[in-house]
Motif scaffolding. Structure first.
Motif, PDB file in Angstrom:
ATOM      1  N   ALA A 142     -19.071   2.477  -5.934  1.00 16.11           N
ATOM      2  CA  ALA A 142     -18.137   1.376  -6.125  1.00 16.11           C
ATOM      3  C   ALA A 142     -16.962   1.475  -5.158  1.00 16.11           C
ATOM      4  O   ALA A 142     -16.466   0.450  -4.660  1.00 16.11           O
ATOM      5  CB  ALA A 142     -17.638   1.363  -7.570  1.00 16.11           C
ATOM      6  N   HIS A 143     -16.521   2.690  -4.887  1.00 17.15           N
ATOM      7  CA  HIS A 143     -15.401   2.904  -3.977  1.00 17.15           C
ATOM      8  C   HIS A 143     -15.726   2.354  -2.588  1.00 17.15           C
ATOM      9  O   HIS A 143     -14.952   1.585  -2.004  1.00 17.15           O
ATOM     10  CB  HIS A 143     -15.086   4.398  -3.904  1.00 17.15           C
ATOM     11  N   GLN A 144     -16.873   2.749  -2.046  1.00 19.49           N
ATOM     12  CA  GLN A 144     -17.260   2.292  -0.717  1.00 19.49           C
ATOM     13  C   GLN A 144     -17.469   0.777  -0.702  1.00 19.49           C
ATOM     14  O   GLN A 144     -17.075   0.083   0.251  1.00 19.49           O
ATOM     15  CB  GLN A 144     -18.541   2.997  -0.264  1.00 19.49           C
ATOM     16  N   THR A 145     -18.072   0.260  -1.757  1.00 18.48           N
ATOM     17  CA  THR A 145     -18.303  -1.182  -1.836  1.00 18.48           C
ATOM     18  C   THR A 145     -16.991  -1.938  -1.910  1.00 18.48           C
ATOM     19  O   THR A 145     -16.842  -3.018  -1.308  1.00 18.48           O
ATOM     20  CB  THR A 145     -19.171  -1.506  -3.066  1.00 18.48           C
ATOM     21  N   ALA A 146     -16.008  -1.397  -2.620  1.00 14.68           N
ATOM     22  CA  ALA A 146     -14.704  -2.055  -2.735  1.00 14.68           C
ATOM     23  C   ALA A 146     -13.984  -2.087  -1.387  1.00 14.68           C
ATOM     24  O   ALA A 146     -13.303  -3.067  -1.066  1.00 14.68           O
ATOM     25  CB  ALA A 146     -13.849  -1.351  -3.785  1.00 14.68           C
ATOM     26  N   VAL A 147     -14.116  -1.016  -0.608  1.00 16.74           N
ATOM     27  CA  VAL A 147     -13.524  -1.011   0.730  1.00 16.74           C
ATOM     28  C   VAL A 147     -14.154  -2.117   1.572  1.00 16.74           C
ATOM     29  O   VAL A 147     -13.461  -2.868   2.278  1.00 16.74           O
ATOM     30  CB  VAL A 147     -13.718   0.365   1.404  1.00 16.74           C
ATOM     31  N   GLU A 148     -15.479  -2.245   1.498  1.00 19.41           N
ATOM     32  CA  GLU A 148     -16.168  -3.302   2.244  1.00 19.41           C
ATOM     33  C   GLU A 148     -15.743  -4.678   1.749  1.00 19.41           C
ATOM     34  O   GLU A 148     -15.632  -5.628   2.546  1.00 19.41           O
ATOM     35  CB  GLU A 148     -17.679  -3.118   2.102  1.00 19.41           C
ATOM     36  N   VAL A 152     -12.771  -5.546   0.545  1.00 18.95           N
ATOM     37  CA  VAL A 152     -11.450  -5.843   1.112  1.00 18.95           C
ATOM     38  C   VAL A 152     -11.589  -6.303   2.556  1.00 18.95           C
ATOM     39  O   VAL A 152     -10.992  -7.309   2.974  1.00 18.95           O
ATOM     40  CB  VAL A 152     -10.529  -4.615   1.027  1.00 18.95           C
ATOM     41  N   GLU A 153     -12.398  -5.582   3.340  1.00 19.91           N
ATOM     42  CA  GLU A 153     -12.588  -5.930   4.743  1.00 19.91           C
ATOM     43  C   GLU A 153     -13.171  -7.333   4.880  1.00 19.91           C
ATOM     44  O   GLU A 153     -12.753  -8.113   5.739  1.00 19.91           O
ATOM     45  CB  GLU A 153     -13.526  -4.913   5.407  1.00 19.91           C
ATOM     46  N   VAL A 163      -5.219   2.939  -0.161  1.00 18.39           N
ATOM     47  CA  VAL A 163      -5.084   1.485  -0.233  1.00 18.39           C
ATOM     48  C   VAL A 163      -3.929   1.019   0.652  1.00 18.39           C
ATOM     49  O   VAL A 163      -4.019  -0.012   1.333  1.00 18.39           O
ATOM     50  CB  VAL A 163      -4.864   1.037  -1.692  1.00 18.39           C
ATOM     51  N   ASP A 164      -2.854   1.790   0.660  1.00 20.72           N
ATOM     52  CA  ASP A 164      -1.722   1.477   1.515  1.00 20.72           C
ATOM     53  C   ASP A 164      -2.145   1.438   2.981  1.00 20.72           C
ATOM     54  O   ASP A 164      -1.771   0.530   3.732  1.00 20.72           O
ATOM     55  CB  ASP A 164      -0.618   2.513   1.302  1.00 20.72           C
ATOM     56  N   ALA A 165      -2.948   2.410   3.394  1.00 16.66           N
ATOM     57  CA  ALA A 165      -3.383   2.472   4.785  1.00 16.66           C
ATOM     58  C   ALA A 165      -4.277   1.290   5.144  1.00 16.66           C
ATOM     59  O   ALA A 165      -4.151   0.706   6.232  1.00 16.66           O
ATOM     60  CB  ALA A 165      -4.118   3.794   5.036  1.00 16.66           C
ATOM     61  N   ILE A 166      -5.187   0.918   4.248  1.00 20.76           N
ATOM     62  CA  ILE A 166      -6.074  -0.217   4.517  1.00 20.76           C
ATOM     63  C   ILE A 166      -5.278  -1.514   4.599  1.00 20.76           C
ATOM     64  O   ILE A 166      -5.485  -2.341   5.496  1.00 20.76           O
ATOM     65  CB  ILE A 166      -7.159  -0.304   3.426  1.00 20.76           C
ATOM     66  N   ALA A 167      -4.342  -1.716   3.654  1.00 18.30           N
ATOM     67  CA  ALA A 167      -3.526  -2.930   3.661  1.00 18.30           C
ATOM     68  C   ALA A 167      -2.707  -3.028   4.943  1.00 18.30           C
ATOM     69  O   ALA A 167      -2.588  -4.111   5.545  1.00 18.30           O
ATOM     70  CB  ALA A 167      -2.619  -2.956   2.433  1.00 18.30           C
ATOM     71  N   THR A 168      -2.155  -1.897   5.381  1.00 16.07           N
ATOM     72  CA  THR A 168      -1.365  -1.886   6.612  1.00 16.07           C
ATOM     73  C   THR A 168      -2.237  -2.210   7.816  1.00 16.07           C
ATOM     74  O   THR A 168      -1.855  -3.011   8.682  1.00 16.07           O
ATOM     75  CB  THR A 168      -0.691  -0.518   6.792  1.00 16.07           C
ATOM     76  N   ARG A 169      -3.425  -1.623   7.874  1.00 19.96           N
ATOM     77  CA  ARG A 169      -4.331  -1.862   9.002  1.00 19.96           C
ATOM     78  C   ARG A 169      -4.768  -3.319   9.067  1.00 19.96           C
ATOM     79  O   ARG A 169      -4.915  -3.878  10.160  1.00 19.96           O
ATOM     80  CB  ARG A 169      -5.551  -0.936   8.896  1.00 19.96           C
ATOM     81  N   LEU A 214      -7.781  -5.804  -3.035  1.00 18.99           N
ATOM     82  CA  LEU A 214      -7.083  -4.520  -2.949  1.00 18.99           C
ATOM     83  C   LEU A 214      -6.872  -3.925  -4.342  1.00 18.99           C
ATOM     84  O   LEU A 214      -6.956  -2.700  -4.521  1.00 18.99           O
ATOM     85  CB  LEU A 214      -5.734  -4.703  -2.246  1.00 18.99           C
ATOM     86  N   GLU A 215      -6.619  -4.780  -5.328  1.00 19.78           N
ATOM     87  CA  GLU A 215      -6.434  -4.287  -6.698  1.00 19.78           C
ATOM     88  C   GLU A 215      -7.736  -3.731  -7.273  1.00 19.78           C
ATOM     89  O   GLU A 215      -7.719  -2.808  -8.087  1.00 19.78           O
ATOM     90  CB  GLU A 215      -5.873  -5.398  -7.585  1.00 19.78           C
ATOM     91  N   VAL A 216      -8.872  -4.295  -6.874  1.00 22.88           N
ATOM     92  CA  VAL A 216     -10.158  -3.723  -7.288  1.00 22.88           C
ATOM     93  C   VAL A 216     -10.269  -2.291  -6.765  1.00 22.88           C
ATOM     94  O   VAL A 216     -10.666  -1.374  -7.495  1.00 22.88           O
ATOM     95  CB  VAL A 216     -11.332  -4.586  -6.767  1.00 22.88           C
ATOM     96  N   LEU A 217      -9.910  -2.100  -5.509  1.00 16.22           N
ATOM     97  CA  LEU A 217      -9.960  -0.758  -4.937  1.00 16.22           C
ATOM     98  C   LEU A 217      -8.972   0.181  -5.629  1.00 16.22           C
ATOM     99  O   LEU A 217      -9.292   1.346  -5.898  1.00 16.22           O
ATOM    100  CB  LEU A 217      -9.671  -0.825  -3.435  1.00 16.22           C
ATOM    101  N   ILE A 218      -7.776  -0.320  -5.938  1.00 18.51           N
ATOM    102  CA  ILE A 218      -6.800   0.494  -6.671  1.00 18.51           C
ATOM    103  C   ILE A 218      -7.392   0.954  -8.002  1.00 18.51           C
ATOM    104  O   ILE A 218      -7.271   2.126  -8.386  1.00 18.51           O
ATOM    105  CB  ILE A 218      -5.501  -0.302  -6.906  1.00 18.51           C
TER     106      ILE A 218
END
Length: 278
Positions: free
Chosen positions: A22-28, A30-31, A121-127, A146-150
């Motif tokens: 779920a973690h990896q899927t949530a990152v995808e 957000v992207e 999450v902070d790093a992804i949002a900033t990027r 982003l909240e899903v990832l949090i």
């Protein structure tokens, strides 16, 4: 007071593998969502949410806003009021010192808790260039992703640190009193107030859902969408009318998906008057 039976360590540990997926899927997610094309929009509503001392607020905290408000949940009635409006059976809410709408939900949570998100999450949002305060409601889906990832990051931390409580619940002695509580539902801040008698029986209950708090802001946003559309599409036809209805529905779903999934909520009537200069 707790749970009838708490899960054992093995049952909780079994969640680690699916949470890793779920973690990896949530990152995808957000992207993917961050790459959508969004209508250009900006709202100036006061952003109201809970704020926790150290966590991204979900399960509790104080009521705050981006304009300096900070109160205990039990003080809600000192700063906010629910009122009836002529065109709706639903209550609307507003600040006592203002007739302007305020907004709860992902935009408010993000603005008021931006410095409390997990480091990843902070790093992804900033990027991805997500601003500290997002005021385009159409981009609220980026904040939601982003909240899903949090949530998944928090769940993984809870699984790693879990210890079975003993006992699983705490005994509660009934008594008379009044209690307030608040959480962050996906749509925004949700408040409960209960009054009990000496036997612990609830004699008065009140719920202030995010829908009533966001109702005025949603109506204002739909009005802005219509005005902006009519300025850029002065000549109406079936295609542009359909586009306008879709934009209006999206403007509502930005804040409250539950309205649109519970009922066919929007009927668009467009009347044309050739005497009017568009």
């Amino acid at each position: 007071g707790g749970f009838y039976r708490a899960p054992d360590r093995e049952a909780i540990a079994a969640l680690a593998a699916p949470l890793e997926w779920a973690h990896q899927t949530a990152v995808e997610l957000v992207e993917w969502v961050a790459g959508f094309d969004f209508p250009d929009a900006r709202v100036e509503h006061e952003l109201v949410s809970l704020r926790h001392p150290v966590e991204y607020a979900v399960l509790g905290g104080r009521i705050v806003s981006d304009r300096g408000l900070e109160i205990d949940v039990s003080e809600f009635d000192t700063e906010f009021v629910e009122h009836q409006v002529p065109h709706s059976t639903a209550l609307h809410a507003r600040r006592r010192n203002s007739d302007a709408p305020y907004l709860t939900g992902p935009l408010a949570r993000w603005a008021n808790n931006r410095n409390r998100v997990p480091a990843e999450v902070d790093a992804i949002a900033t990027r991805l260039g997500v601003p500290d305060v997002e005021r385009n409601p159409f981009r609220s889906i980026v904040i939601r992703s982003l909240e899903v990832l949090i949530a998944i990051v928090e769940a993984q931390a809870m699984v790693g640190a879990y210890a079975e409580p003993d006992p699983a619940f705490a005994p509660v002695t009934p008594c008379a009193g009044v209690g307030w509580g608040a959480t962050e539902a996906p749509r925004g801040m949700l408040l409960h107030r209960y009054e009990t008698d000496d036997a612990g029986t609830i004699v008065d209950a009140r719920i202030v859902p995010p829908t009533s708090q966001n109702q005025a802001a949603m109506e204002a946003d739909v009005r802005l969408v219509v005005e902006r559309h009519l300025r850029t599409h002065p000549v109406s036809d079936e295609a542009t009318d359909h586009e306008l209805q879709h934009l209006c529905e999206t403007a509502v779903r930005n804040h409250d998906p539950c309205i649109s999934c519970a009922a066919h909520f929007l009927r668009l009537d467009i009347r044309h008057d050739e005497r009017l200069d568009p």
